[in-house]
Design a protein around this motif. Structure first.
Motif, PDB file in Angstrom:
ATOM      1  N   ASN A   1     121.159  30.667  18.318  1.00 49.97           N
ATOM      2  CA  ASN A   1     120.771  32.035  18.637  1.00 49.97           C
ATOM      3  C   ASN A   1     120.138  32.018  20.031  1.00 49.97           C
ATOM      4  OD1 ASN A   1     120.248  34.724  18.429  1.00 49.97           O
ATOM      5  ND2 ASN A   1     118.460  34.492  17.113  1.00 49.97           N
ATOM      6  N   PRO A   2     120.980  31.806  21.061  1.00 46.77           N
ATOM      7  CA  PRO A   2     120.431  31.650  22.412  1.00 46.77           C
ATOM      8  C   PRO A   2     119.898  32.957  22.974  1.00 46.77           C
ATOM      9  CG  PRO A   2     122.800  31.745  22.501  1.00 46.77           C
ATOM     10  CD  PRO A   2     122.427  31.732  21.048  1.00 46.77           C
ATOM     11  N   SER A   3     118.952  32.824  23.879  1.00 49.32           N
ATOM     12  CA  SER A   3     118.417  34.005  24.557  1.00 49.32           C
ATOM     13  C   SER A   3     119.457  34.529  25.549  1.00 49.32           C
ATOM     14  CB  SER A   3     117.132  33.646  25.305  1.00 49.32           C
ATOM     15  OG  SER A   3     117.427  32.760  26.374  1.00 49.32           O
ATOM     16  N   VAL A   4     119.271  35.756  25.965  1.00 47.14           N
ATOM     17  CA  VAL A   4     120.149  36.340  26.973  1.00 47.14           C
ATOM     18  C   VAL A   4     120.044  35.536  28.263  1.00 47.14           C
ATOM     19  CG1 VAL A   4     120.586  38.400  28.385  1.00 47.14           C
ATOM     20  CG2 VAL A   4     120.054  38.635  25.955  1.00 47.14           C
ATOM     21  N   ARG A   5     118.863  35.042  28.548  1.00 46.36           N
ATOM     22  CA  ARG A   5     118.650  34.237  29.762  1.00 46.36           C
ATOM     23  C   ARG A   5     119.523  32.982  29.754  1.00 46.36           C
ATOM     24  NH1 ARG A   5     113.102  31.249  31.595  1.00 46.36           N
ATOM     25  NH2 ARG A   5     113.846  30.563  33.603  1.00 46.36           N
ATOM     26  N   VAL A   6     119.550  32.286  28.618  1.00 45.45           N
ATOM     27  CA  VAL A   6     120.373  31.069  28.494  1.00 45.45           C
ATOM     28  C   VAL A   6     121.852  31.424  28.600  1.00 45.45           C
ATOM     29  CG1 VAL A   6     121.117  29.261  26.892  1.00 45.45           C
ATOM     30  CG2 VAL A   6     118.680  29.706  27.225  1.00 45.45           C
ATOM     31  N   LEU A   7     122.280  32.474  27.900  1.00 37.61           N
ATOM     32  CA  LEU A   7     123.678  32.881  27.974  1.00 37.61           C
ATOM     33  C   LEU A   7     124.060  33.274  29.394  1.00 37.61           C
ATOM     34  CD1 LEU A   7     124.154  34.976  24.721  1.00 37.61           C
ATOM     35  CD2 LEU A   7     125.035  32.691  25.210  1.00 37.61           C
ATOM     36  N   ASN A   8     123.162  33.934  30.100  1.00 40.03           N
ATOM     37  CA  ASN A   8     123.433  34.333  31.479  1.00 40.03           C
ATOM     38  C   ASN A   8     123.574  33.120  32.393  1.00 40.03           C
ATOM     39  OD1 ASN A   8     123.885  36.545  33.267  1.00 40.03           O
ATOM     40  ND2 ASN A   8     121.891  36.103  34.190  1.00 40.03           N
ATOM     41  N   LYS A   9     122.744  32.111  32.199  1.00 45.07           N
ATOM     42  CA  LYS A   9     122.853  30.874  32.988  1.00 45.07           C
ATOM     43  C   LYS A   9     124.227  30.247  32.794  1.00 45.07           C
ATOM     44  CE  LYS A   9     118.254  28.808  33.322  1.00 45.07           C
ATOM     45  NZ  LYS A   9     117.478  27.644  32.862  1.00 45.07           N
TER      46      LYS A   9
ATOM     47  N   GLU B   1     128.336  26.637  21.236  1.00 46.70           N
ATOM     48  CA  GLU B   1     129.796  26.620  21.177  1.00 46.70           C
ATOM     49  C   GLU B   1     130.314  26.707  19.745  1.00 46.70           C
ATOM     50  OE1 GLU B   1     131.684  23.551  23.447  1.00 46.70           O
ATOM     51  OE2 GLU B   1     130.965  24.372  25.357  1.00 46.70           O
ATOM     52  N   ARG B   2     129.552  26.219  18.790  1.00 39.36           N
ATOM     53  CA  ARG B   2     129.958  26.284  17.376  1.00 39.36           C
ATOM     54  C   ARG B   2     129.498  27.577  16.706  1.00 39.36           C
ATOM     55  NH1 ARG B   2     128.088  20.648  17.084  1.00 39.36           N
ATOM     56  NH2 ARG B   2     126.248  21.497  16.079  1.00 39.36           N
ATOM     57  N   GLY B   3     128.768  28.416  17.438  1.00 41.26           N
ATOM     58  CA  GLY B   3     128.286  29.667  16.869  1.00 41.26           C
ATOM     59  C   GLY B   3     127.109  29.491  15.929  1.00 41.26           C
ATOM     60  N   GLU B   4     126.401  28.380  16.064  1.00 44.57           N
ATOM     61  CA  GLU B   4     125.274  28.070  15.180  1.00 44.57           C
ATOM     62  C   GLU B   4     123.915  28.332  15.821  1.00 44.57           C
ATOM     63  OE1 GLU B   4     125.918  23.999  14.129  1.00 44.57           O
ATOM     64  OE2 GLU B   4     127.740  24.452  12.999  1.00 44.57           O
TER      65      GLU B   4
ATOM     66  N   ILE C   1     131.372  34.384  21.138  1.00 45.74           N
ATOM     67  CA  ILE C   1     130.729  33.972  22.389  1.00 45.74           C
ATOM     68  C   ILE C   1     130.895  32.472  22.595  1.00 45.74           C
ATOM     69  CG2 ILE C   1     128.499  33.716  23.575  1.00 45.74           C
ATOM     70  CD1 ILE C   1     127.686  36.382  22.220  1.00 45.74           C
ATOM     71  N   GLY C   2     130.640  31.711  21.546  1.00 45.18           N
ATOM     72  CA  GLY C   2     130.786  30.255  21.628  1.00 45.18           C
ATOM     73  C   GLY C   2     132.199  29.839  21.976  1.00 45.18           C
TER      74      GLY C   2
END
Length: 69
Positions: A42-50, A37-40, A4-5
């Motif tokens: 654990n973002p929420s779905v909300r943050v990833l969606n933004k 971006e470094r894969g470190e 993802i990152g």
């Protein structure tokens, strides 16, 4: 999270958006974006969606294909 990152970083660079600019647009801290971006992180779905909306990406969930063993 690395995949993802990497997708976020590649798309951001393709669009010539800096990390500080993307963080501001997504209303997250620069440090959080660095970690995503470094894969470190654990973002929420909300943050990833933004982030995805800003970058023109789509988040999807799919059933894994099971291979015979």
């Amino acid at each position: 999270m690395n995949e993802i990152g990497n997708s976020i970083r590649e798309r951001r660079k393709m669009l010539s958006i800096t990390q500080p600019d993307l963080a501001e647009m997504a209303q997250i801290s620069i440090n959080t974006l660095y970690k995503i971006e470094r894969g470190e992180a654990n973002p929420s779905v909300r943050v990833l969606n933004k982030i995805a909306n800003i970058l023109g990406l789509e988040i999807s969930i799919a059933v894994k294909k099971v291979t015979d063993r």
